[in-house]
Enzyme design. Sequence first.
Site, PDB file in Angstrom:
ATOM      1  N   LYS A  34       0.844  -1.200   0.000  1.00  0.00           N
ATOM      2  CA  LYS A  34       0.000   0.000   0.000  1.00  0.00           C
ATOM      3  C   LYS A  34       0.886   1.259   0.000  1.00  0.00           C
ATOM      4  CE  LYS A  34      -0.192   0.120   5.008  1.00  0.00           C
ATOM      5  NZ  LYS A  34      -0.924  -0.328   6.206  1.00  0.00           N
ATOM      6  N   TYR A 254      18.214  26.629  10.458  1.00  0.00           N
ATOM      7  CA  TYR A 254      17.013  27.252  11.028  1.00  0.00           C
ATOM      8  C   TYR A 254      17.081  27.316  12.541  1.00  0.00           C
ATOM      9  CZ  TYR A 254      14.372  26.898   6.654  1.00  0.00           C
ATOM     10  OH  TYR A 254      13.919  27.038   5.391  1.00  0.00           O
TER      11      TYR A 254
END
Length: 278
Positions: A34, A254
């Site tokens: 899946k 960051y």
Amino acid sequence: MRPLVAHIDLDALRHNYQLACQCAPHSRSVAVIKADAYGHGALECARALAHDASAFAVACLEEAVTLREGGITAPIILLEGIFSADELALVDDHRLWMAVHSAWQVEALLAFSPRAPIPVWVKVDSGMHRLGFAPEDVCAVWQRLSEAPEATGLHLMSHFATADAADSRYFQQQMTLLQALATKLDAPLCLANSPATLAWPVAHGAWNRPGIMLYGSNPLETATPATDRLRPVMTLRSEIIALRDVEAGEPVGYGGRWRAPRPSRIAVVAGGYGDGYD
Ligand SMILES: *Cc1c(COP(=O)(O)O)cnc(C)c1O
């Protein structure tokens, strides 16, 4: 072009599938592919396993249709069944198997006239509390489907919440409930996900449903001789596209969450969130 490449080792995928089969010699293994084979490419993975895998499992109809259109002829099971009644026509056309987890899915199936009976796996909620019939409702559902010409090949299916955990108490609780139901219904079982395939022979049924282990990830909290044999399928490679020197105490990136503890040479690798790399 950017130098980032995800390399997929299909030999490793085949090896891991064989390992899942060896862990459960009395079961057949559905290869769970899946979500585009957990990001590894569903059609390529299915083709690589076509000679070995007894069946494939996907989350929804469009994933199954893609496999059929790509030439995959093995059984394909829809782990969540249909999302609406009109999907049954394609389930029938493509000879898919389906799980049923809700009453409306059973009603829709019984109101439909498939050309051939559809193999159905009845999902019971034994403690995960996401999908499945309540244990007290399963017998009535099983009875109706076993008498219905629209359904065939009934299996009892369930999913474990904690098969990966060292503390096995909740797993044992689910298992006790499932064994009682299996005895009552005389039902073939499909219970085991990857951790249960690797660590819990008691959960092995007519079928198992290994997913994440096929891609080489150890789903258990600890390593075992079996998990040591898993091979990673995906290798993400890129290049260093810049080097710079920063002084001790300078922040990088960051929020400046990393600060150089000493004069440091920083390498910047091309790749990031957009590539699925956290
Ligand atoms: C995804 C899924 C699996 C595979 O689980 P893994 O932990 O990846 O092995 C098995 N059964 C169902 C119903 C699933 O949705």
